[in-house]
Design a protein around this motif. Sequence first.
Motif, PDB file in Angstrom:
ATOM      1  N   PHE A   1      -5.821   1.751  -6.841  1.00  0.00           N
ATOM      2  CA  PHE A   1      -5.985   1.049  -8.056  1.00  0.00           C
ATOM      3  C   PHE A   1      -4.581   0.849  -8.730  1.00  0.00           C
ATOM      4  O   PHE A   1      -4.330  -0.221  -9.279  1.00  0.00           O
ATOM      5  CB  PHE A   1      -6.867   1.869  -9.104  1.00  0.00           C
ATOM      6  CG  PHE A   1      -8.149   1.595  -8.652  1.00  0.00           C
ATOM      7  CD1 PHE A   1      -9.111   0.573  -8.699  1.00  0.00           C
ATOM      8  CD2 PHE A   1      -9.021   2.924  -8.249  1.00  0.00           C
ATOM      9  CE1 PHE A   1     -10.218   0.586  -8.316  1.00  0.00           C
ATOM     10  CE2 PHE A   1     -10.203   2.833  -7.895  1.00  0.00           C
ATOM     11  CZ  PHE A   1     -10.817   1.351  -7.982  1.00  0.00           C
ATOM     12  N   VAL A   2      -3.516   1.952  -8.644  1.00  0.00           N
ATOM     13  CA  VAL A   2      -2.364   1.615  -9.203  1.00  0.00           C
ATOM     14  C   VAL A   2      -1.615   0.439  -8.530  1.00  0.00           C
ATOM     15  O   VAL A   2      -0.884  -0.213  -9.037  1.00  0.00           O
ATOM     16  CB  VAL A   2      -1.721   2.887  -9.218  1.00  0.00           C
ATOM     17  CG1 VAL A   2      -0.084   2.851  -9.767  1.00  0.00           C
ATOM     18  CG2 VAL A   2      -2.192   3.889 -10.217  1.00  0.00           C
ATOM     19  N   SER A   3      -1.606   0.572  -7.171  1.00  0.00           N
ATOM     20  CA  SER A   3      -0.974  -0.282  -6.519  1.00  0.00           C
ATOM     21  C   SER A   3      -1.216  -1.753  -6.557  1.00  0.00           C
ATOM     22  O   SER A   3      -0.635  -2.738  -6.595  1.00  0.00           O
ATOM     23  CB  SER A   3      -1.157   0.074  -4.870  1.00  0.00           C
ATOM     24  OG  SER A   3      -0.874   1.115  -4.446  1.00  0.00           O
ATOM     25  N   ALA A   4      -2.600  -2.110  -6.693  1.00  0.00           N
ATOM     26  CA  ALA A   4      -3.149  -3.564  -7.007  1.00  0.00           C
ATOM     27  C   ALA A   4      -2.955  -3.712  -8.613  1.00  0.00           C
ATOM     28  O   ALA A   4      -2.392  -4.916  -8.875  1.00  0.00           O
ATOM     29  CB  ALA A   4      -4.469  -3.427  -6.812  1.00  0.00           C
TER      30      ALA A   4
ATOM     31  N   MET B   1       3.411   0.199  -0.914  1.00  0.00           N
ATOM     32  CA  MET B   1       3.283   1.424  -1.438  1.00  0.00           C
ATOM     33  C   MET B   1       1.848   2.306  -1.194  1.00  0.00           C
ATOM     34  O   MET B   1       1.710   3.346  -0.843  1.00  0.00           O
ATOM     35  CB  MET B   1       3.461   1.558  -3.058  1.00  0.00           C
ATOM     36  CG  MET B   1       3.015   2.847  -3.696  1.00  0.00           C
ATOM     37  SD  MET B   1       2.590   2.691  -5.578  1.00  0.00           S
ATOM     38  CE  MET B   1       2.013   3.992  -6.018  1.00  0.00           C
ATOM     39  N   SER B   2       0.943   1.263  -1.274  1.00  0.00           N
ATOM     40  CA  SER B   2      -0.539   1.618  -0.916  1.00  0.00           C
ATOM     41  C   SER B   2      -0.535   2.501   0.427  1.00  0.00           C
ATOM     42  O   SER B   2      -0.990   3.476   0.508  1.00  0.00           O
ATOM     43  CB  SER B   2      -1.305   0.893  -1.296  1.00  0.00           C
ATOM     44  OG  SER B   2      -0.995  -0.242  -0.491  1.00  0.00           O
TER      45      SER B   2
ATOM     46  N   PHE C   1       1.462  -2.570  -9.295  1.00  0.00           N
ATOM     47  CA  PHE C   1       2.522  -3.426  -8.367  1.00  0.00           C
ATOM     48  C   PHE C   1       2.041  -4.518  -7.811  1.00  0.00           C
ATOM     49  O   PHE C   1       2.755  -5.052  -7.028  1.00  0.00           O
ATOM     50  CB  PHE C   1       2.874  -2.215  -7.404  1.00  0.00           C
ATOM     51  CG  PHE C   1       3.559  -0.992  -7.889  1.00  0.00           C
ATOM     52  CD1 PHE C   1       4.701  -0.877  -8.461  1.00  0.00           C
ATOM     53  CD2 PHE C   1       2.941  -0.056  -8.051  1.00  0.00           C
ATOM     54  CE1 PHE C   1       5.467   0.163  -8.726  1.00  0.00           C
ATOM     55  CE2 PHE C   1       3.440   1.286  -8.631  1.00  0.00           C
ATOM     56  CZ  PHE C   1       4.822   1.208  -9.055  1.00  0.00           C
ATOM     57  N   GLY C   2       0.801  -5.001  -8.185  1.00  0.00           N
ATOM     58  CA  GLY C   2       0.475  -6.249  -7.786  1.00  0.00           C
ATOM     59  C   GLY C   2       0.147  -6.288  -6.281  1.00  0.00           C
ATOM     60  O   GLY C   2       0.220  -7.548  -5.604  1.00  0.00           O
ATOM     61  N   GLU C   3      -0.158  -5.418  -5.494  1.00  0.00           N
ATOM     62  CA  GLU C   3      -0.410  -5.622  -3.867  1.00  0.00           C
ATOM     63  C   GLU C   3      -1.655  -5.886  -3.661  1.00  0.00           C
ATOM     64  O   GLU C   3      -2.768  -5.591  -4.475  1.00  0.00           O
ATOM     65  CB  GLU C   3      -0.057  -4.177  -3.246  1.00  0.00           C
ATOM     66  CG  GLU C   3       1.299  -3.632  -3.450  1.00  0.00           C
ATOM     67  CD  GLU C   3       1.443  -2.397  -2.627  1.00  0.00           C
ATOM     68  OE1 GLU C   3       0.386  -1.950  -2.223  1.00  0.00           O
ATOM     69  OE2 GLU C   3       2.526  -1.769  -2.791  1.00  0.00           O
ATOM     70  N   ARG C   4      -1.877  -6.718  -2.923  1.00  0.00           N
ATOM     71  CA  ARG C   4      -3.309  -7.630  -2.414  1.00  0.00           C
ATOM     72  C   ARG C   4      -3.794  -6.670  -1.405  1.00  0.00           C
ATOM     73  O   ARG C   4      -3.282  -6.204  -0.515  1.00  0.00           O
ATOM     74  CB  ARG C   4      -3.026  -8.953  -1.970  1.00  0.00           C
ATOM     75  CG  ARG C   4      -2.217  -9.784  -2.696  1.00  0.00           C
ATOM     76  CD  ARG C   4      -2.129 -11.329  -2.412  1.00  0.00           C
ATOM     77  NE  ARG C   4      -1.358 -12.062  -3.550  1.00  0.00           N
ATOM     78  CZ  ARG C   4      -1.277 -13.297  -3.131  1.00  0.00           C
ATOM     79  NH1 ARG C   4      -1.554 -14.030  -2.024  1.00  0.00           N
ATOM     80  NH2 ARG C   4      -0.601 -14.183  -4.282  1.00  0.00           N
ATOM     81  N   PHE C   5      -5.182  -6.722  -1.483  1.00  0.00           N
ATOM     82  CA  PHE C   5      -6.028  -6.035  -0.490  1.00  0.00           C
ATOM     83  C   PHE C   5      -7.228  -7.159   0.274  1.00  0.00           C
ATOM     84  O   PHE C   5      -7.796  -7.692  -0.466  1.00  0.00           O
ATOM     85  CB  PHE C   5      -6.700  -4.718  -1.151  1.00  0.00           C
ATOM     86  CG  PHE C   5      -5.915  -3.826  -1.527  1.00  0.00           C
ATOM     87  CD1 PHE C   5      -5.497  -2.557  -0.682  1.00  0.00           C
ATOM     88  CD2 PHE C   5      -5.312  -3.828  -2.717  1.00  0.00           C
ATOM     89  CE1 PHE C   5      -4.816  -1.547  -1.403  1.00  0.00           C
ATOM     90  CE2 PHE C   5      -4.338  -2.938  -3.138  1.00  0.00           C
ATOM     91  CZ  PHE C   5      -4.188  -1.871  -2.418  1.00  0.00           C
TER      92      PHE C   5
ATOM     93  N   SER D   1       4.282   9.298  -6.405  1.00  0.00           N
ATOM     94  CA  SER D   1       4.513   7.925  -5.446  1.00  0.00           C
ATOM     95  C   SER D   1       4.709   6.644  -6.230  1.00  0.00           C
ATOM     96  O   SER D   1       5.619   6.136  -5.598  1.00  0.00           O
ATOM     97  CB  SER D   1       2.919   7.855  -4.862  1.00  0.00           C
ATOM     98  OG  SER D   1       2.434   8.708  -3.826  1.00  0.00           O
ATOM     99  N   SER D   2       4.284   6.679  -7.444  1.00  0.00           N
ATOM    100  CA  SER D   2       4.484   5.455  -8.273  1.00  0.00           C
ATOM    101  C   SER D   2       5.983   5.286  -8.413  1.00  0.00           C
ATOM    102  O   SER D   2       6.858   4.392  -8.427  1.00  0.00           O
ATOM    103  CB  SER D   2       3.890   5.459  -9.354  1.00  0.00           C
ATOM    104  OG  SER D   2       2.512   5.282  -8.940  1.00  0.00           O
TER     105      SER D   2
END
Length: 283
Positions: A251-254, A84-85, A257-261, A10-11
């Motif tokens: 965890f990888v997305s955050a 992505m997440s 890749f800097g994605e916010r939750f 996925s990454s």
Amino acid sequence: FSIVLAVLKSSLYNSFAQKNNPTISKTFGFNTMSYLVAAVIAFAGLAITAQSISKQTVICAFFYAVIVLSLQTISITAMKVGAMSTTSICVMYGMIIPSVAGPIFWKERLGALQIVGIILMLISLWLIKGKTPEEQKGTSKKWIILAAFAFVLSGMAGVMEKIHQSTQARAERMPFVCIACAFMFAFSVIARLITRTKAENKTGKSAVLLAALSGAVIGFYSTVNLTLSGKLDSMIYYPIANGGAMLLTVFVSAIVFGERFDKSRVFGTIMGLLGILCLSIPV
């Protein structure tokens, strides 16, 4: 190992989608390289094992190839317009389909906890959609349609694995992966030639590298998944494998890749994990 490979896959898709802003033609070009590498790896394994190839394996591999190639193409397109997440989670939630198919078609046991788990996971799908301005693209109509297709195709891929592992040809794992990759490579080449335009720029070195790495991951991931799907009940294998991958993807997305939750997506992720836990408890 299966969980790590799923997240890595996925990454790599996400990196390609975000860095290259690919057209549909470039996506098929990416697929061509990926499945060429995967086919070479699978062929090497086939040469070592020297297994026979039955008609059942060829037929199952053909349908599996159509499903997985469609899934990869749609997943990359969805990651291009969304996060992505959330895209990866929708793909991983496709495990609901083979998990339910197990009790229906293969007489695997289904209890009240499994039903609760499925309901929790469906609710969590609604909660994990993006809320912040940066993530609103993750809930566009286009993304929702693509994610829905990815969800269904992911589940169908699991069902095809289960179908093959329920036949007399279940020992032919390497031939299955090899033939499926060969079909996907051929389909990708044809699609690339049909969709390619004269004005299209050449594929960059980074895209080629990502495609090659993706192919290596696919070759090993498909073999591992096929083996586990034949040895474990659907209600145990798919929830645990995809649930672990989902948690690692968050965890990888955050981190990478800097994605916010926001709170909604955090709560949705927790509900999804609870749903997976319910699904994986033996009846």
